[in-house]
Design an enzyme around this catalytic site. Structure first.
Site, PDB file in Angstrom:
ATOM      1  N   HIS A 186      -1.076  22.413  46.083  1.00 18.85           N
ATOM      2  CA  HIS A 186      -2.304  21.872  45.493  1.00 18.85           C
ATOM      3  C   HIS A 186      -2.504  20.444  45.988  1.00 18.85           C
ATOM      4  O   HIS A 186      -1.556  19.778  46.413  1.00 18.85           O
ATOM      5  CB  HIS A 186      -2.207  21.873  43.966  1.00 18.85           C
ATOM      6  CG  HIS A 186      -2.245  23.245  43.361  1.00 18.85           C
ATOM      7  ND1 HIS A 186      -2.529  23.447  42.032  1.00 18.85           N
ATOM      8  CD2 HIS A 186      -2.027  24.473  43.899  1.00 18.85           C
ATOM      9  CE1 HIS A 186      -2.494  24.739  41.770  1.00 18.85           C
ATOM     10  NE2 HIS A 186      -2.188  25.382  42.884  1.00 18.85           N
ATOM     11  N   GLU A 245      -2.952  17.564  44.572  1.00 21.57           N
ATOM     12  CA  GLU A 245      -2.148  16.509  43.942  1.00 21.57           C
ATOM     13  C   GLU A 245      -0.702  16.548  44.431  1.00 21.57           C
ATOM     14  O   GLU A 245      -0.111  15.509  44.717  1.00 21.57           O
ATOM     15  CB  GLU A 245      -2.183  16.639  42.405  1.00 21.57           C
ATOM     16  CG  GLU A 245      -3.561  16.470  41.809  1.00 21.57           C
ATOM     17  CD  GLU A 245      -4.358  17.766  41.710  1.00 21.57           C
ATOM     18  OE1 GLU A 245      -5.379  17.760  41.009  1.00 21.57           O
ATOM     19  OE2 GLU A 245      -3.969  18.782  42.336  1.00 21.57           O
ATOM     20  N   CYS A 248      -4.141  20.937  37.238  1.00 22.58           N
ATOM     21  CA  CYS A 248      -3.592  22.100  36.553  1.00 22.58           C
ATOM     22  C   CYS A 248      -2.253  21.693  35.923  1.00 22.58           C
ATOM     23  O   CYS A 248      -1.729  20.604  36.218  1.00 22.58           O
ATOM     24  CB  CYS A 248      -3.407  23.247  37.549  1.00 22.58           C
ATOM     25  SG  CYS A 248      -2.003  23.006  38.684  1.00 22.58           S
ATOM     26  N   CYS A 255       0.417  20.589  38.505  1.00 23.44           N
ATOM     27  CA  CYS A 255       0.153  19.276  39.099  1.00 23.44           C
ATOM     28  C   CYS A 255       0.317  18.161  38.080  1.00 23.44           C
ATOM     29  O   CYS A 255       0.841  17.091  38.408  1.00 23.44           O
ATOM     30  CB  CYS A 255      -1.247  19.251  39.711  1.00 23.44           C
ATOM     31  SG  CYS A 255      -1.386  20.332  41.145  1.00 23.44           S
TER      32      CYS A 255
END
Length: 157
Positions: A54, A56, A84, A87
């Site tokens: 992801h 991040e 999320c 993250c």
């Protein structure tokens, strides 16, 4: 225009780049230290076949490599979407004290991403989650934890 807007726009630009190149989900993130970008990330899940890639997490990995550290306690994170749970946990593990986000997790859910569902699952007791979680060999695993406790020269994090 504030520097916060500038850094958030860079995160949003990274998310747009991924959208336009069709190389992942529409997410981007930048990590800033003392007014300088030290880490950048965009969603690379489908490009890398890595569900943890992801924006991040990619940005955290980039910043940690750039700064040669595993703690980013003097940095800020700008991300195009509320993180999320994975993250968000990574942000906590990296010790980042400030996070700015654009879209909300509800916005992400409205376009088909699981963020809100995952937040709901994390809040449940393990027995009520859709993921079956089965304890196994705890006594053997605890031996390793005791070894950690007994190690005088460990690097704590």
């Amino acid at each position: 225009m504030s520097s916060h807007h500038t850094f958030m726009r860079e995160a949003i630009d990274l998310s747009m780049k991924v959208l336009l190149t069709k190389q992942g989900g529409p997410f981007g993130a930048v990590i800033v230290r003392n007014g300088q970008v030290v880490g950048r990330g965009s969603n690379m899940v489908t490009v890398c076949n890595d569900p943890t890639a992801h924006a991040e997490v990619v940005a955290i990995r980039d910043a940690c490599a750039t700064l040669n550290t595993f703690q980013l306690n003097d940095c800020e994170l700008y991300t195009s979407c509320e993180p999320c749970p994975m993250c968000l946990a990574a942000v906590y593990w990296a010790r980042i004290p400030v996070l700015y986000f654009g879209n909300s997790r509800k916005d992400a859910a409205s376009i088909g991403f699981d963020d809100d569902f995952l937040y709901e699952q994390v809040a449940l007791v393990p027995e009520n989650r859709t993921l079956r979680m089965i304890p196994l060999l705890r006594e053997e695993a605890l031996v390793v934890f005791q070894g950690w406790v007994d190690t005088p020269d460990k690097v704590e994090y």
